[in-house]
Design a protein around this motif. Structure first.
Motif, mmCIF file in Angstrom:
data_model
loop_
_atom_site.group_PDB
_atom_site.id
_atom_site.type_symbol
_atom_site.label_atom_id
_atom_site.label_comp_id
_atom_site.label_asym_id
_atom_site.label_seq_id
_atom_site.Cartn_x
_atom_site.Cartn_y
_atom_site.Cartn_z
ATOM 1 N N ALA A 43 15.742 -78.512 12.366
ATOM 2 C CA ALA A 43 14.310 -78.477 12.657
ATOM 3 C C ALA A 43 13.522 -77.621 11.676
ATOM 4 C CB ALA A 43 14.095 -77.961 14.077
ATOM 5 N N ALA A 44 14.025 -77.457 10.454
ATOM 6 C CA ALA A 44 13.382 -76.597 9.463
ATOM 7 C C ALA A 44 12.129 -77.244 8.880
ATOM 8 C CB ALA A 44 14.365 -76.268 8.349
ATOM 9 N N ARG A 45 11.232 -76.391 8.388
ATOM 10 C CA ARG A 45 9.987 -76.861 7.768
ATOM 11 C C ARG A 45 10.216 -77.257 6.313
ATOM 12 N NH1 ARG A 45 5.267 -76.930 11.329
ATOM 13 N NH2 ARG A 45 6.183 -76.103 13.233
ATOM 14 N N TRP A 46 9.197 -77.918 5.747
ATOM 15 C CA TRP A 46 9.256 -78.331 4.353
ATOM 16 C C TRP A 46 8.029 -77.819 3.612
ATOM 17 C CZ3 TRP A 46 9.327 -81.808 8.475
ATOM 18 C CH2 TRP A 46 8.101 -82.392 8.807
ATOM 19 N N ASP A 47 8.066 -77.966 2.254
ATOM 20 C CA ASP A 47 6.935 -77.505 1.448
ATOM 21 C C ASP A 47 6.806 -78.404 0.217
ATOM 22 O OD1 ASP A 47 4.751 -76.023 0.628
ATOM 23 O OD2 ASP A 47 5.764 -74.087 0.692
ATOM 24 N N TYR A 48 6.645 -77.819 -0.970
ATOM 25 C CA TYR A 48 6.342 -78.589 -2.170
ATOM 26 C C TYR A 48 7.451 -79.582 -2.546
ATOM 27 C CZ TYR A 48 2.579 -75.244 -3.227
ATOM 28 O OH TYR A 48 1.448 -74.466 -3.183
ATOM 29 N N GLY A 78 7.686 -85.953 9.203
ATOM 30 C CA GLY A 78 8.702 -85.854 10.250
ATOM 31 C C GLY A 78 8.033 -85.929 11.612
ATOM 32 N N GLN A 79 8.814 -85.782 12.643
ATOM 33 C CA GLN A 79 8.288 -85.788 14.004
ATOM 34 C C GLN A 79 8.343 -84.377 14.580
ATOM 35 O OE1 GLN A 79 6.856 -88.567 15.280
ATOM 36 N NE2 GLN A 79 7.312 -89.416 13.250
ATOM 37 N N PHE A 80 7.331 -84.043 15.401
ATOM 38 C CA PHE A 80 7.249 -82.711 15.977
ATOM 39 C C PHE A 80 7.359 -82.785 17.499
ATOM 40 C CE2 PHE A 80 5.487 -82.254 11.838
ATOM 41 C CZ PHE A 80 5.691 -80.931 11.459
ATOM 42 N N GLY A 81 8.003 -81.773 18.082
ATOM 43 C CA GLY A 81 8.093 -81.668 19.520
ATOM 44 C C GLY A 81 6.848 -81.024 20.091
ATOM 45 N N PRO A 82 6.818 -80.775 21.403
ATOM 46 C CA PRO A 82 5.656 -80.147 22.024
ATOM 47 C C PRO A 82 5.457 -78.718 21.527
ATOM 48 C CG PRO A 82 7.475 -80.290 23.575
ATOM 49 C CD PRO A 82 7.878 -81.091 22.378
ATOM 50 N N SER A 131 8.031 -77.286 16.931
ATOM 51 C CA SER A 131 9.244 -77.425 16.127
ATOM 52 C C SER A 131 9.422 -78.870 15.677
ATOM 53 C CB SER A 131 10.464 -76.977 16.931
ATOM 54 O OG SER A 131 10.605 -77.777 18.084
ATOM 55 N N VAL A 132 10.115 -79.029 14.563
ATOM 56 C CA VAL A 132 10.402 -80.352 14.023
ATOM 57 C C VAL A 132 11.576 -80.958 14.790
ATOM 58 C CG1 VAL A 132 11.046 -81.647 11.955
ATOM 59 C CG2 VAL A 132 9.625 -79.584 11.759
ATOM 60 N N VAL A 133 11.468 -82.203 15.138
ATOM 61 C CA VAL A 133 12.564 -82.891 15.824
ATOM 62 C C VAL A 133 13.733 -83.027 14.861
ATOM 63 C CG1 VAL A 133 13.307 -85.031 16.933
ATOM 64 C CG2 VAL A 133 10.986 -84.145 17.326
ATOM 65 N N PRO A 134 14.903 -82.491 15.188
ATOM 66 C CA PRO A 134 16.050 -82.566 14.278
ATOM 67 C C PRO A 134 16.353 -84.007 13.858
ATOM 68 C CG PRO A 134 16.517 -81.070 16.092
ATOM 69 C CD PRO A 134 15.221 -81.761 16.429
ATOM 70 N N GLY A 135 16.617 -84.174 12.578
ATOM 71 C CA GLY A 135 16.976 -85.484 12.045
ATOM 72 C C GLY A 135 15.810 -86.373 11.681
ATOM 73 N N SER A 136 14.559 -85.928 11.953
ATOM 74 C CA SER A 136 13.404 -86.805 11.731
ATOM 75 C C SER A 136 12.776 -86.655 10.351
ATOM 76 C CB SER A 136 12.325 -86.542 12.788
ATOM 77 O OG SER A 136 11.732 -85.256 12.602
ATOM 78 N N PHE A 137 13.179 -85.653 9.593
ATOM 79 C CA PHE A 137 12.560 -85.387 8.293
ATOM 80 C C PHE A 137 12.862 -86.513 7.313
ATOM 81 C CE2 PHE A 137 12.698 -82.522 4.317
ATOM 82 C CZ PHE A 137 11.360 -82.772 4.045
ATOM 83 N N GLU A 138 11.804 -86.997 6.630
ATOM 84 C CA GLU A 138 11.954 -88.059 5.641
ATOM 85 C C GLU A 138 10.862 -87.958 4.589
ATOM 86 O OE1 GLU A 138 11.547 -91.894 7.457
ATOM 87 O OE2 GLU A 138 9.544 -91.487 8.251
ATOM 88 N N ILE A 139 11.052 -88.693 3.513
ATOM 89 C CA ILE A 139 10.078 -88.736 2.413
ATOM 90 C C ILE A 139 9.456 -90.129 2.378
ATOM 91 C CG2 ILE A 139 9.688 -88.434 -0.047
ATOM 92 C CD1 ILE A 139 10.604 -85.899 1.420
ATOM 93 N N LEU A 140 8.126 -90.179 2.407
ATOM 94 C CA LEU A 140 7.413 -91.437 2.244
ATOM 95 C C LEU A 140 7.228 -91.728 0.755
ATOM 96 C CD1 LEU A 140 4.563 -91.022 4.894
ATOM 97 C CD2 LEU A 140 6.816 -92.067 5.195
#
Length: 365
Positions: free
Chosen positions: A59-64, A334-338, A352-361
């Motif tokens: 559920a980690a965040r992303w940046d540049y 990505g997708q975020f929880g409540p 928090s970020v939903v685990p496994g949802s992180f992707e690049i468009l």
């Protein structure tokens, strides 16, 4: 209206790579068709999501993000590491780790070296840009190193924006030594860019200002107000026409004359824009916005700008990178929880970020 892709195909049928007509016709008609096709390419935009690269993870965040057009590596800051993907396929090829609050990456062409900011330990990670091996960790002159850029046109130095201490660290990429520091001002410093003629520009989001300093003397030259813009995060430049592009939190792209600081235009973009990039090959500016959109703006002239398109993106897609080789654009989502309830210690908690949802468009025409 004819799409820009169709306009390009029309030109390809009319003109060969040596700019000679493939279809016999009077020269005046060749020139006329060329003018019309060029105009259509500039004025029409049909960007859309063409691929999704799954990254996953916790559920980690992303940046540049950053694309290295030579190696075809796409670097993605992902909290404790920098994910490295194949920019053409999305396949993971490696990572730069460990990092503590990963922020930005820059590649120095010719040296096969990369530099990545690790915010919580006030360090820059130097790595081999071919095999991704960590070579050194360089302490910065400030706290929370964030944005990082290489001045390829002039000083050949790496500049690190220390977001929390109001200064910029200068690194020689050949020796890996810190060669200077620029004290700017208190406030939340964001992106940096260069005009290639000895000047650097840094956004101060907290004070709604742009700081200007001399890259040779490391002396501050000026501080410009971003008004009517509020804040100021992403920053890019058109060095040919001397125009500086700053995206602001009140849904504006503020365009400065980079020589004088005069605000020449303020086209409307999406809500709470965070990232911006300028594509010199098309004369287009792209902003990544918090309202799950990307705004496409065209530089009609140095003082006139038209919004061409608003592209639907995704949640959290506030950072943006351009592949100069293909013209494709990358944004993280990505997708975020409540959102948690506020407490006395954390009055403004983040969802928090939903685990496994992180992707690049991947966006293209």
């Amino acid at each position: 209206m004819m799409s820009s892709g169709l306009a390009r195909r029309l030109m390809a049928r009319l003109v060969n790579p040596d700019h000679q007509p493939l279809i016999p016709m009077p020269r005046i008609l060749v020139l006329l068709f060329g003018f019309i096709a060029s105009a259509l390419i500039s004025l029409a935009a049909d960007y859309r999501v063409v691929a999704r690269y799954p990254v996953g993870g916790d559920a980690a965040r992303w940046d540049y993000l950053r694309v290295d057009p030579a190696t075809r590596f796409l670097y993605v800051a992902h909290s404790t590491k920098f994910e490295v993907l194949n920019a053409d396929t999305g396949k993971k090829v490696g990572e730069i780790a460990p990092a503590s609050r990963a922020h930005g990456v820059v590649i120095v062409p010719g040296l096969n070296r990369g530099f990545a900011t690790s915010g919580n330990d006030n360090a820059v990670i130097m790595f081999d840009a071919t095999n991704l091996k960590v070579l050194a960790r360089i302490k910065t002159t400030g706290t929370n190193p964030d944005a990082i850029q290489f001045d390829a046109a002039d000083t050949k130095k790496v500049y690190v924006v220390n977001g929390s201490s109001g200064n910029v660290t200068v690194i020689d990429p050949v020796t890996a030594a810190v060669t200077g520091s620029v004290a700017l001002a208190e406030g939340k410093l964001e992106q940096i860019c260069f005009d290639g003629r000895g000047r650097a520009f840094v956004n101060n989001e907290e004070k709604s200002q742009v700081h200007v300093f001399d890259t040779h003397t490391l002396k501050v030259i000026a501080t410009w107000s971003s008004a009517p813009g509020e804040g100021g995060t992403g920053l890019d430049i058109d060095p040919v026409h001397h125009r500086l592009f700053s995206v602001c939190g009140n849904d504006k792209l503020v365009v400065f004359d980079s020589d004088t600081g005069r605000v020449v235009a303020t086209p409307d973009v999406g809500e709470d824009a965070d990232g911006v990039l300028y594509d010199a090959s098309t004369g287009r500016i792209f902003t990544s916005n918090a309202d799950e959109t990307m705004t496409v703006v065209h530089e009609d002239s140095p003082d006139k700008y038209s919004v061409l398109q608003t592209v639907k993106t995704g949640v959290g897609a506030k950072q943006i990178a351009l592949d100069e080789k293909t013209g494709r654009i990358f944004l993280p989502t990505g997708q975020f929880g409540p959102k948690p309830a506020p407490t006395s210690k954390v009055p403004h908690p983040l969802a928090s970020v939903v685990p496994g949802s992180f992707e690049i468009l991947v966006i293209a025409e």
